[in-house]
Design a protein around this motif. Structure first.
Motif, PDB file in Angstrom:
ATOM      1  N   LEU A  88     -24.803  24.233 -14.055  1.00 14.83           N
ATOM      2  CA  LEU A  88     -24.697  23.396 -12.864  1.00 14.83           C
ATOM      3  C   LEU A  88     -24.349  24.225 -11.629  1.00 14.83           C
ATOM      4  O   LEU A  88     -23.795  25.318 -11.740  1.00 14.83           O
ATOM      5  CB  LEU A  88     -23.622  22.318 -13.066  1.00 14.83           C
ATOM      6  CG  LEU A  88     -23.725  21.457 -14.320  1.00 14.83           C
ATOM      7  CD1 LEU A  88     -22.558  20.480 -14.378  1.00 14.83           C
ATOM      8  CD2 LEU A  88     -25.049  20.709 -14.354  1.00 14.83           C
ATOM      9  N   ILE A  89     -24.670  23.674 -10.463  1.00 10.26           N
ATOM     10  CA  ILE A  89     -24.317  24.291  -9.180  1.00 10.26           C
ATOM     11  C   ILE A  89     -23.579  23.256  -8.340  1.00 10.26           C
ATOM     12  O   ILE A  89     -23.957  22.081  -8.300  1.00 10.26           O
ATOM     13  CB  ILE A  89     -25.554  24.785  -8.410  1.00 10.26           C
ATOM     14  CG1 ILE A  89     -26.318  25.830  -9.230  1.00 10.26           C
ATOM     15  CG2 ILE A  89     -25.144  25.385  -7.061  1.00 10.26           C
ATOM     16  CD1 ILE A  89     -27.572  26.345  -8.538  1.00 10.26           C
ATOM     17  N   ASP A  90     -22.524  23.700  -7.671  1.00  9.51           N
ATOM     18  CA  ASP A  90     -21.716  22.828  -6.809  1.00  9.51           C
ATOM     19  C   ASP A  90     -21.938  23.240  -5.351  1.00  9.51           C
ATOM     20  O   ASP A  90     -21.669  24.372  -4.973  1.00  9.51           O
ATOM     21  CB  ASP A  90     -20.241  22.970  -7.205  1.00  9.51           C
ATOM     22  CG  ASP A  90     -19.325  22.082  -6.380  1.00  9.51           C
ATOM     23  OD1 ASP A  90     -19.843  21.243  -5.615  1.00  9.51           O
ATOM     24  OD2 ASP A  90     -18.098  22.229  -6.500  1.00  9.51           O
ATOM     25  N   TYR A  91     -22.444  22.310  -4.555  1.00  9.30           N
ATOM     26  CA  TYR A  91     -22.676  22.548  -3.129  1.00  9.30           C
ATOM     27  C   TYR A  91     -21.674  21.733  -2.307  1.00  9.30           C
ATOM     28  O   TYR A  91     -21.418  20.563  -2.621  1.00  9.30           O
ATOM     29  CB  TYR A  91     -24.076  22.097  -2.711  1.00  9.30           C
ATOM     30  CG  TYR A  91     -25.221  22.729  -3.464  1.00  9.30           C
ATOM     31  CD1 TYR A  91     -25.882  23.845  -2.967  1.00  9.30           C
ATOM     32  CD2 TYR A  91     -25.659  22.175  -4.667  1.00  9.30           C
ATOM     33  CE1 TYR A  91     -26.947  24.405  -3.650  1.00  9.30           C
ATOM     34  CE2 TYR A  91     -26.724  22.729  -5.360  1.00  9.30           C
ATOM     35  CZ  TYR A  91     -27.368  23.840  -4.852  1.00  9.30           C
ATOM     36  OH  TYR A  91     -28.432  24.395  -5.537  1.00  9.30           O
ATOM     37  N   THR A  92     -21.146  22.325  -1.262  1.00  7.74           N
ATOM     38  CA  THR A  92     -20.295  21.607  -0.317  1.00  7.74           C
ATOM     39  C   THR A  92     -20.920  21.695   1.072  1.00  7.74           C
ATOM     40  O   THR A  92     -21.139  22.786   1.602  1.00  7.74           O
ATOM     41  CB  THR A  92     -18.874  22.202  -0.270  1.00  7.74           C
ATOM     42  OG1 THR A  92     -18.300  22.165  -1.584  1.00  7.74           O
ATOM     43  CG2 THR A  92     -17.992  21.392   0.682  1.00  7.74           C
ATOM     44  N   PHE A  93     -21.216  20.523   1.648  1.00  2.00           N
ATOM     45  CA  PHE A  93     -21.794  20.448   2.984  1.00  2.00           C
ATOM     46  C   PHE A  93     -20.843  19.699   3.914  1.00  2.00           C
ATOM     47  O   PHE A  93     -20.127  18.788   3.479  1.00  2.00           O
ATOM     48  CB  PHE A  93     -23.128  19.690   2.967  1.00  2.00           C
ATOM     49  CG  PHE A  93     -24.210  20.343   2.160  1.00  2.00           C
ATOM     50  CD1 PHE A  93     -24.972  21.361   2.703  1.00  2.00           C
ATOM     51  CD2 PHE A  93     -24.469  19.933   0.860  1.00  2.00           C
ATOM     52  CE1 PHE A  93     -25.985  21.966   1.970  1.00  2.00           C
ATOM     53  CE2 PHE A  93     -25.473  20.523   0.114  1.00  2.00           C
ATOM     54  CZ  PHE A  93     -26.239  21.548   0.663  1.00  2.00           C
ATOM     55  N   LEU A  94     -20.854  20.051   5.174  1.00  2.00           N
ATOM     56  CA  LEU A  94     -20.115  19.272   6.156  1.00  2.00           C
ATOM     57  C   LEU A  94     -20.831  17.947   6.382  1.00  2.00           C
ATOM     58  O   LEU A  94     -22.068  17.883   6.368  1.00  2.00           O
ATOM     59  CB  LEU A  94     -20.003  20.031   7.476  1.00  2.00           C
ATOM     60  CG  LEU A  94     -19.137  21.298   7.471  1.00  2.00           C
ATOM     61  CD1 LEU A  94     -19.056  21.875   8.884  1.00  2.00           C
ATOM     62  CD2 LEU A  94     -17.739  21.012   6.940  1.00  2.00           C
ATOM     63  N   VAL A  95     -20.060  16.895   6.572  1.00  2.00           N
ATOM     64  CA  VAL A  95     -20.637  15.585   6.834  1.00  2.00           C
ATOM     65  C   VAL A  95     -21.383  15.618   8.166  1.00  2.00           C
ATOM     66  O   VAL A  95     -20.896  16.181   9.150  1.00  2.00           O
ATOM     67  CB  VAL A  95     -19.534  14.502   6.862  1.00  2.00           C
ATOM     68  CG1 VAL A  95     -20.089  13.180   7.392  1.00  2.00           C
ATOM     69  CG2 VAL A  95     -18.950  14.309   5.469  1.00  2.00           C
ATOM     70  N   SER A  96     -22.566  15.006   8.179  1.00  2.00           N
ATOM     71  CA  SER A  96     -23.362  14.929   9.406  1.00  2.00           C
ATOM     72  C   SER A  96     -24.053  13.571   9.471  1.00  2.00           C
ATOM     73  O   SER A  96     -24.020  12.795   8.512  1.00  2.00           O
ATOM     74  CB  SER A  96     -24.404  16.052   9.435  1.00  2.00           C
ATOM     75  OG  SER A  96     -25.420  15.800   8.474  1.00  2.00           O
ATOM     76  N   ASP A  97     -24.720  13.313  10.580  1.00  2.00           N
ATOM     77  CA  ASP A  97     -25.428  12.046  10.748  1.00  2.00           C
ATOM     78  C   ASP A  97     -26.688  11.972   9.888  1.00  2.00           C
ATOM     79  O   ASP A  97     -27.245  10.889   9.688  1.00  2.00           O
ATOM     80  CB  ASP A  97     -25.823  11.850  12.221  1.00  2.00           C
ATOM     81  CG  ASP A  97     -24.607  11.676  13.122  1.00  2.00           C
ATOM     82  OD1 ASP A  97     -23.556  11.248  12.608  1.00  2.00           O
ATOM     83  OD2 ASP A  97     -24.709  11.988  14.320  1.00  2.00           O
ATOM     84  N   THR A  98     -27.139  13.111   9.404  1.00  2.00           N
ATOM     85  CA  THR A  98     -28.405  13.149   8.660  1.00  2.00           C
ATOM     86  C   THR A  98     -28.246  13.386   7.167  1.00  2.00           C
ATOM     87  O   THR A  98     -29.218  13.298   6.419  1.00  2.00           O
ATOM     88  CB  THR A  98     -29.299  14.270   9.228  1.00  2.00           C
ATOM     89  OG1 THR A  98     -28.589  15.523   9.156  1.00  2.00           O
ATOM     90  CG2 THR A  98     -29.663  13.982  10.676  1.00  2.00           C
ATOM     91  N   ILE A  99     -27.034  13.653   6.728  1.00  2.00           N
ATOM     92  CA  ILE A  99     -26.876  14.102   5.338  1.00  2.00           C
ATOM     93  C   ILE A  99     -27.162  12.998   4.322  1.00  2.00           C
ATOM     94  O   ILE A  99     -27.643  13.256   3.218  1.00  2.00           O
ATOM     95  CB  ILE A  99     -25.475  14.716   5.121  1.00  2.00           C
ATOM     96  CG1 ILE A  99     -25.505  15.581   3.852  1.00  2.00           C
ATOM     97  CG2 ILE A  99     -24.394  13.622   5.035  1.00  2.00           C
ATOM     98  CD1 ILE A  99     -24.393  16.573   3.765  1.00  2.00           C
ATOM     99  N   THR A 127     -19.120  16.669   2.030  1.00  2.00           N
ATOM    100  CA  THR A 127     -19.883  16.025   0.963  1.00  2.00           C
ATOM    101  C   THR A 127     -20.144  17.058  -0.115  1.00  2.00           C
ATOM    102  O   THR A 127     -20.580  18.178   0.186  1.00  2.00           O
ATOM    103  CB  THR A 127     -21.227  15.485   1.484  1.00  2.00           C
ATOM    104  OG1 THR A 127     -20.993  14.373   2.347  1.00  2.00           O
ATOM    105  CG2 THR A 127     -22.101  15.011   0.322  1.00  2.00           C
ATOM    106  N   ASN A 128     -19.860  16.677  -1.360  1.00  2.00           N
ATOM    107  CA  ASN A 128     -20.112  17.570  -2.488  1.00  2.00           C
ATOM    108  C   ASN A 128     -21.284  17.052  -3.307  1.00  2.00           C
ATOM    109  O   ASN A 128     -21.404  15.853  -3.557  1.00  2.00           O
ATOM    110  CB  ASN A 128     -18.888  17.670  -3.391  1.00  2.00           C
ATOM    111  CG  ASN A 128     -17.956  18.779  -2.966  1.00  2.00           C
ATOM    112  OD1 ASN A 128     -17.027  18.534  -2.221  1.00  2.00           O
ATOM    113  ND2 ASN A 128     -18.216  19.997  -3.420  1.00  2.00           N
ATOM    114  N   ILE A 129     -22.106  17.961  -3.740  1.00  2.00           N
ATOM    115  CA  ILE A 129     -23.212  17.639  -4.630  1.00  2.00           C
ATOM    116  C   ILE A 129     -23.167  18.610  -5.795  1.00  2.00           C
ATOM    117  O   ILE A 129     -23.137  19.826  -5.599  1.00  2.00           O
ATOM    118  CB  ILE A 129     -24.570  17.750  -3.913  1.00  2.00           C
ATOM    119  CG1 ILE A 129     -24.664  16.709  -2.799  1.00  2.00           C
ATOM    120  CG2 ILE A 129     -25.713  17.580  -4.909  1.00  2.00           C
ATOM    121  CD1 ILE A 129     -25.905  16.858  -1.934  1.00  2.00           C
ATOM    122  N   VAL A 130     -23.122  18.079  -7.010  1.00  2.00           N
ATOM    123  CA  VAL A 130     -23.179  18.902  -8.212  1.00  2.00           C
ATOM    124  C   VAL A 130     -24.461  18.534  -8.942  1.00  2.00           C
ATOM    125  O   VAL A 130     -24.687  17.355  -9.263  1.00  2.00           O
ATOM    126  CB  VAL A 130     -21.966  18.675  -9.125  1.00  2.00           C
ATOM    127  CG1 VAL A 130     -22.046  19.591 -10.343  1.00  2.00           C
ATOM    128  CG2 VAL A 130     -20.666  18.921  -8.366  1.00  2.00           C
TER     129      VAL A 130
END
Length: 219
Positions: A88-99, A127-130
């Motif tokens: 698995l891969i864990d991604y962390t993105f900053l919250v945005s209007d388009t996410i 926002t985290n996505i695994v």
């Protein structure tokens, strides 16, 4: 009014690992009383006999043992299915209007592949996505315009089904995570629903983490 019992109880409650060890009866109460005596005397404002502290610890340990044995352990013995996934891969993105729109696009891609693992959580700022590492190129393409703050690969997940009464018994997650901490397990993510939780750990720690959770059923 401060009493020896109340001060001892507050002291133990401020030390989670000590509290658990006391509940399991694996601490020498006489030695412990000597160690905490100076702090008890300072808060009480007078000299205290070791015997009085030992008695307070005995009463407290009995209460803690009852709580753990008759409530938390009853739930843990009825843990349901335990599912393990790897790569698995864990991604962390900053919250945005388009996410959110980007996540919707990712879900459409995942719906075409039922073998892909996916989970996500959203906080105030992140926002985290695994997801399975087979989706790496897809994720990077869809989210290329989003701000990625962290990406961790070589992860595994353990998903645990809990009995329905877990929502009315305090201390379930504390009890589980404490034992994982004792084994030095690093939790990269924790995602939960009403009766299920998933932990994300490094692939090098998955075997130990799985054993810890599986052994809870035998406590």
């Amino acid at each position: 009014m401060k009493t020896i019992s109340s001060i001892v109880e507050n002291y133990i409650k401020s030390k989670p690992f000590l509290q658990s060890a006391l509940a399991q009866g694996i601490i020498n109460l006489t030695s412990l009383s000597r160690n905490i005596k100076p702090e008890i005397e300072e808060q009480l404002g007078k000299d205290v006999r070791n015997g009085a502290i030992v008695m307070a610890l005995k009463r407290l340990s009995s209460e803690l043992e009852f709580r753990a044995t008759h409530r938390i352990l009853k739930v843990l013995k009825n843990i349901g299915e335990i599912t393990v996934r790897s790569s698995l891969i864990d991604y962390t993105f900053l919250v945005s209007d388009t996410i959110l729109n980007k996540q919707a696009r990712l879900l459409q891609e995942i719906n075409d592949n039922k073998d892909v693992f996916y989970t996500s959580s959203r906080g105030v700022n992140e926002t985290n996505i695994v997801v399975s590492d087979s989706m790496n190129e897809v994720v990077e393409n869809i989210f290329k315009d989003e701000r990625l703050t962290q990406k961790i690969d070589k992860l595994s997940s353990i998903s645990v089904k809990l009995p329905e009464e877990n929502v009315i018994i305090p201390g379930i997650y504390y009890f589980i995570f404490q034992r994982l901490a004792w084994e030095g397990i690093i939790l990269h993510e924790v995602i939960s629903t009403t009766n299920e939780f998933t932990i994300i750990v490094g692939e090098d720690q998955i075997d130990v983490a799985f054993k810890v959770i599986k052994d809870l059923k035998a406590l």
